[in-house]
Design an enzyme around this catalytic site. Structure first.
Site, PDB file in Angstrom:
ATOM      1  N   HIS A  72       0.838  -1.198   0.000  1.00  0.00           N
ATOM      2  CA  HIS A  72       0.000   0.000   0.000  1.00  0.00           C
ATOM      3  C   HIS A  72       0.866   1.237   0.000  1.00  0.00           C
ATOM      4  CE1 HIS A  72      -4.278  -1.117   0.772  1.00  0.00           C
ATOM      5  NE2 HIS A  72      -3.667  -2.231   0.531  1.00  0.00           N
ATOM      6  N   TYR A 200      -9.980   6.047   6.089  1.00  0.00           N
ATOM      7  CA  TYR A 200     -10.214   6.508   7.464  1.00  0.00           C
ATOM      8  C   TYR A 200     -11.242   7.623   7.368  1.00  0.00           C
ATOM      9  CZ  TYR A 200      -5.946   4.162   9.156  1.00  0.00           C
ATOM     10  OH  TYR A 200      -4.986   3.238   9.505  1.00  0.00           O
ATOM     11  N   PRO A 292      -5.872   1.894  17.956  1.00  0.00           N
ATOM     12  CA  PRO A 292      -5.505   1.310  16.662  1.00  0.00           C
ATOM     13  C   PRO A 292      -5.510   2.287  15.474  1.00  0.00           C
ATOM     14  CG  PRO A 292      -7.658   0.525  17.375  1.00  0.00           C
ATOM     15  CD  PRO A 292      -7.105   1.317  18.504  1.00  0.00           C
ATOM     16  N   LYS A 296      -0.471   1.132  14.647  1.00  0.00           N
ATOM     17  CA  LYS A 296       0.900   1.167  15.155  1.00  0.00           C
ATOM     18  C   LYS A 296       1.242   0.142  16.243  1.00  0.00           C
ATOM     19  CE  LYS A 296       2.717   3.918  12.453  1.00  0.00           C
ATOM     20  NZ  LYS A 296       2.585   2.877  11.424  1.00  0.00           N
ATOM     21  N   TYR A 384       3.137   7.404   9.400  1.00  0.00           N
ATOM     22  CA  TYR A 384       2.307   6.244   9.067  1.00  0.00           C
ATOM     23  C   TYR A 384       3.165   5.089   8.546  1.00  0.00           C
ATOM     24  CZ  TYR A 384      -1.974   3.744   7.870  1.00  0.00           C
ATOM     25  OH  TYR A 384      -2.991   2.822   7.832  1.00  0.00           O
TER      26      TYR A 384
HETATM   27  P1  RFL Z   1      -0.109  -9.956  22.442  1.00  0.00           P
HETATM   28  O1  RFL Z   1      -0.495 -10.153  21.014  1.00  0.00           O
HETATM   29  O2  RFL Z   1      -1.143  -9.542  23.400  1.00  0.00           O
HETATM   30  O3  RFL Z   1       0.549 -11.335  22.907  1.00  0.00           O
HETATM   31  C1  RFL Z   1       0.853 -11.577  24.263  1.00  0.00           C
HETATM   32  C2  RFL Z   1       0.820 -13.084  24.494  1.00  0.00           C
HETATM   33  O4  RFL Z   1       1.186 -13.371  25.844  1.00  0.00           O
HETATM   34  C3  RFL Z   1       0.321 -14.363  26.370  1.00  0.00           C
HETATM   35  N1  RFL Z   1       0.320 -14.253  27.835  1.00  0.00           N
HETATM   36  C4  RFL Z   1       1.028 -15.068  28.638  1.00  0.00           C
HETATM   37  N2  RFL Z   1       1.802 -16.119  28.361  1.00  0.00           N
HETATM   38  C5  RFL Z   1       2.379 -16.754  29.426  1.00  0.00           C
HETATM   39  N3  RFL Z   1       2.172 -16.394  30.722  1.00  0.00           N
HETATM   40  C6  RFL Z   1       1.389 -15.347  31.032  1.00  0.00           C
HETATM   41  N4  RFL Z   1       1.201 -15.003  32.306  1.00  0.00           N
HETATM   42  C7  RFL Z   1       0.775 -14.626  29.974  1.00  0.00           C
HETATM   43  N5  RFL Z   1      -0.048 -13.555  29.915  1.00  0.00           N
HETATM   44  C8  RFL Z   1      -0.309 -13.349  28.616  1.00  0.00           C
HETATM   45  C9  RFL Z   1      -1.026 -14.073  25.699  1.00  0.00           C
HETATM   46  O5  RFL Z   1      -1.882 -15.208  25.702  1.00  0.00           O
HETATM   47  C10 RFL Z   1      -0.579 -13.648  24.298  1.00  0.00           C
HETATM   48  O6  RFL Z   1      -0.535 -14.747  23.409  1.00  0.00           O
HETATM   49  O7  RFL Z   1       1.105  -8.913  22.576  1.00  0.00           O
HETATM   50  P2  RFL Z   1       2.350  -8.635  21.601  1.00  0.00           P
HETATM   51  O8  RFL Z   1       3.012  -9.931  21.203  1.00  0.00           O
HETATM   52  O9  RFL Z   1       3.157  -7.582  22.245  1.00  0.00           O
HETATM   53  O10 RFL Z   1       1.708  -8.072  20.240  1.00  0.00           O
HETATM   54  C11 RFL Z   1       1.041  -6.838  20.240  1.00  0.00           C
HETATM   55  C12 RFL Z   1      -0.040  -6.822  19.147  1.00  0.00           C
HETATM   56  O11 RFL Z   1      -0.862  -7.961  19.307  1.00  0.00           O
HETATM   57  C13 RFL Z   1      -0.897  -5.533  19.198  1.00  0.00           C
HETATM   58  O12 RFL Z   1      -0.082  -4.408  19.447  1.00  0.00           O
HETATM   59  C14 RFL Z   1      -1.660  -5.286  17.883  1.00  0.00           C
HETATM   60  O13 RFL Z   1      -2.594  -6.306  17.631  1.00  0.00           O
HETATM   61  C15 RFL Z   1      -2.388  -3.923  17.906  1.00  0.00           C
HETATM   62  N6  RFL Z   1      -3.200  -3.686  16.706  1.00  0.00           N
HETATM   63  C16 RFL Z   1      -2.616  -3.261  15.526  1.00  0.00           C
HETATM   64  N7  RFL Z   1      -1.281  -3.081  15.453  1.00  0.00           N
HETATM   65  C17 RFL Z   1      -0.684  -2.729  14.272  1.00  0.00           C
HETATM   66  O14 RFL Z   1       0.554  -2.541  14.243  1.00  0.00           O
HETATM   67  N8  RFL Z   1      -1.413  -2.552  13.099  1.00  0.00           N
HETATM   68  C18 RFL Z   1      -2.766  -2.724  13.089  1.00  0.00           C
HETATM   69  O15 RFL Z   1      -3.357  -2.638  12.006  1.00  0.00           O
HETATM   70  C19 RFL Z   1      -3.426  -3.051  14.334  1.00  0.00           C
HETATM   71  N9  RFL Z   1      -4.751  -3.212  14.381  1.00  0.00           N
HETATM   72  C20 RFL Z   1      -4.587  -3.848  16.745  1.00  0.00           C
HETATM   73  C21 RFL Z   1      -5.341  -3.596  15.551  1.00  0.00           C
HETATM   74  C22 RFL Z   1      -5.235  -4.262  17.909  1.00  0.00           C
HETATM   75  C23 RFL Z   1      -6.603  -4.413  17.912  1.00  0.00           C
HETATM   76  N10 RFL Z   1      -7.202  -4.855  19.129  1.00  0.00           N
HETATM   77  C24 RFL Z   1      -8.073  -5.953  19.214  1.00  0.00           C
HETATM   78  C25 RFL Z   1      -6.693  -4.353  20.400  1.00  0.00           C
HETATM   79  C26 RFL Z   1      -6.709  -3.742  15.539  1.00  0.00           C
HETATM   80  C27 RFL Z   1      -7.356  -4.106  16.725  1.00  0.00           C
HETATM   81  C28 RFL Z   1      -8.860  -4.198  16.678  1.00  0.00           C
HETATM   82  C1  PHB Z   2      -6.903  -3.494  10.270  1.00  0.00           C
HETATM   83  O1  PHB Z   2      -6.856  -3.817   9.091  1.00  0.00           O
HETATM   84  O2  PHB Z   2      -7.284  -4.279  11.160  1.00  0.00           O
HETATM   85  C2  PHB Z   2      -6.511  -2.109  10.664  1.00  0.00           C
HETATM   86  C3  PHB Z   2      -6.024  -1.257   9.688  1.00  0.00           C
HETATM   87  C4  PHB Z   2      -5.655   0.047  10.038  1.00  0.00           C
HETATM   88  C5  PHB Z   2      -5.786   0.459  11.346  1.00  0.00           C
HETATM   89  C6  PHB Z   2      -6.255  -0.412  12.333  1.00  0.00           C
HETATM   90  C7  PHB Z   2      -6.622  -1.718  11.978  1.00  0.00           C
HETATM   91  O3  PHB Z   2      -5.449   1.739  11.678  1.00  0.00           O
END
Ligand code: RFL
Ligand code: PHB
Length: 389
Positions: A72, A200, A292, A296, A384
């Site tokens: 993208h 967005y 989100p 990032k 971004y």
């Molecule tokens: P995670 O993914 O939460 O993984 C942590 C893991 O640790 C485990 N855990 C344990 N394991 C052992 N002992 C314990 N006591 C434990 N406690 C917990 C958990 O089960 C889990 O498997 O953290 P990590 O690895 O730091 O990764 C972070 C990302 O997952 C998060 O920042 C992103 O998903 C955020 N996010 C987005 N980030 C982007 O860069 N681009 C995006 O487009 C984006 N979209 C999003 C998002 C997050 C969203 N939500 C649901 C918050 C969209 C959404 C809707």
């Molecule tokens: C996604 O595709 O889940 C997504 C994309 C852009 C964002 C957040 C989530 O800023």
């Protein structure tokens, strides 16, 4: 069990760090509280910075990404019925990659399995011991059986609700938290994306986002009440609300269908300082959260992994702890800039419950300025696509 680095958390941060260290000949174990299947049901991020893609390559886990991902080079911004594109490659030579976090995590699990790296699932009752000594250790139960792990360092990659952060003594730890008074209701649907770039949208009815995973898998979000429940939203209600928040051109062409996932996520900004204590180092959501808007979260987790990986390899190859000692300071410098960007995108695009007419005018002026000013667009583009590591 004895390893050099024990990694708590088998999400993307823990797996990526584990794979990079394993390839560098450093002995690791990844401890995950849930099962692999459970971790792979979480639908989250989808937009990856180049720095993360480079690291996946280095980890030997990017083959499928290269075959299936999309590049993208811009985003669409809309405000009620007007819309315009911010083209990144006009300002910075760095495309974004569309590839789901779920797929990325699956690739990392597969790469780790192929390489023979140790991953333990169903880990609970985890305690960290002697963090301030040269020989820290972990006690836990794995599928109910007790396990003791001796190690040199512990990486706390256990997400926002994990336990590792709590081991930094309260009097040494400062937590910065901002909760937003709304959430995001998201759906995944097997329909063609409404547009080839992300949209967005700021509208009078609240924020909306059109994203995608591939040519037949779309991801859409609408801002919702923080106390709302997915049970209040039929697919029809979701599509109707989404359409009302998009410019006519997209509302009239969007392909709708049955959702295959529906969830609500809260929005928060959070930073824990410092990100290290004794021989414990925090990475990713364990140390910081961004709303989100701007995609990032995962990307910032990846920059922590890059810094910690560099610090640990310096320690093991040159017996030099300099980068380890500075890890928190180095990581936090970038984290706060990303916090600012995500907060700014969120503030510009959402409806806030206490927003006055004046506030709304300011928001509209901000978007109009962005539409007209190349300098403002360049600033958005640089942030971004991802600040340098
Ligand atoms: P995670 O993914 O939460 O993984 C942590 C893991 O640790 C485990 N855990 C344990 N394991 C052992 N002992 C314990 N006591 C434990 N406690 C917990 C958990 O089960 C889990 O498997 O953290 P990590 O690895 O730091 O990764 C972070 C990302 O997952 C998060 O920042 C992103 O998903 C955020 N996010 C987005 N980030 C982007 O860069 N681009 C995006 O487009 C984006 N979209 C999003 C998002 C997050 C969203 N939500 C649901 C918050 C969209 C959404 C809707
Ligand atoms: C996604 O595709 O889940 C997504 C994309 C852009 C964002 C957040 C989530 O800023």
């Amino acid at each position: 069990m004895r390893v050099q680095v024990a990694i708590v958390g088998g999400g993307p941060s823990g797996l990526l760090l584990g794979q990079l260290l394993h390839n560098a000949g450093i002995k690791t174990v990844v401890l995950e509280r849930k099962t692999r299947e459970y971790v792979l049901t979480r639908i989250r991020a989808g937009v990856l910075e180049r720095g993360l893609v480079d690291m996946l390559e280095e980890a030997g886990a990017a083959d499928r990404l290269h075959a299936e991902s999309f590049r993208h080079t811009g985003i669409m911004l809309s405000s009620n019925n007007t819309y315009f594109e911010v083209t990144f490659d006009k300002y910075v030579d760095q495309p974004m990659t569309i590839y789901g976090q779920t797929e990325l995590t699956r690739d990392l699990y597969d790469a780790r399995e192929r390489a023979g790296g140790a991953t333990l699932f169903n880990v609970d009752k985890l305690t960290l011991n002697d963090l301030n000594t040269r020989s820290p250790s972990i006690d836990c139960k794995v599928s109910g059986e007790p396990l003791h792990i001796d190690c040199d360092y512990i990486a706390g990659c256990d997400g926002f609700h994990g336990v590792c952060r709590q081991y930094i003594p309260v009097e040494k730890r400062k937590e910065y938290l901002k909760d937003y008074p709304f959430g995001w209701l998201g759906i995944l649907s097997e329909t063609a994306p409404v547009h080839h770039e992300l949209i967005y949208s700021n509208s009078d009815r609240g924020f909306a986002l059109c994203s995608m995973r591939n040519q037949n898998l779309s991801r859409y979000y609408v801002q919702c009440d923080i106390n709302d429940s997915v049970d209040n939203w039929t697919d029809n209600a979701f599509w109707n609300e989404l359409k009302r928040r998009l410019p006519e051109r997209f509302a009239s062409t969007i392909e709708t269908g049955t959702s295959i996932e529906k969830s609500i996520a809260p929005l928060r900004s959070f930073v824990c300082e410092p990100m290290q204590w004794g021989n414990l180092y925090l990475c990713g959501d364990a140390a910081h959260i961004v709303p989100p808007t701007g995609a990032k979260g995962l990307n910032t987790a990846a920059s922590d992994v890059r810094y910690l990986y560099a610090a640990l390899t310096q320690r093991y190859t040159d017996n030099d702890e300099c980068k380890l000692q500075n890890y928190s300071q180095t990581a936090l410098e970038r984290v706060w800039k990303v916090e600012r960007f995500s907060w700014w995108m969120t503030s510009m695009l959402h409806r806030f419950p206490d927003q006055s007419e004046f506030d709304i005018k300011i928001q509209q002026a901000e978007i109009a300025f962005l539409q007209q000013s190349e300098a403002a667009q360049a600033s958005l583009a640089i942030n971004y696509v991802g600040l340098p590591y």
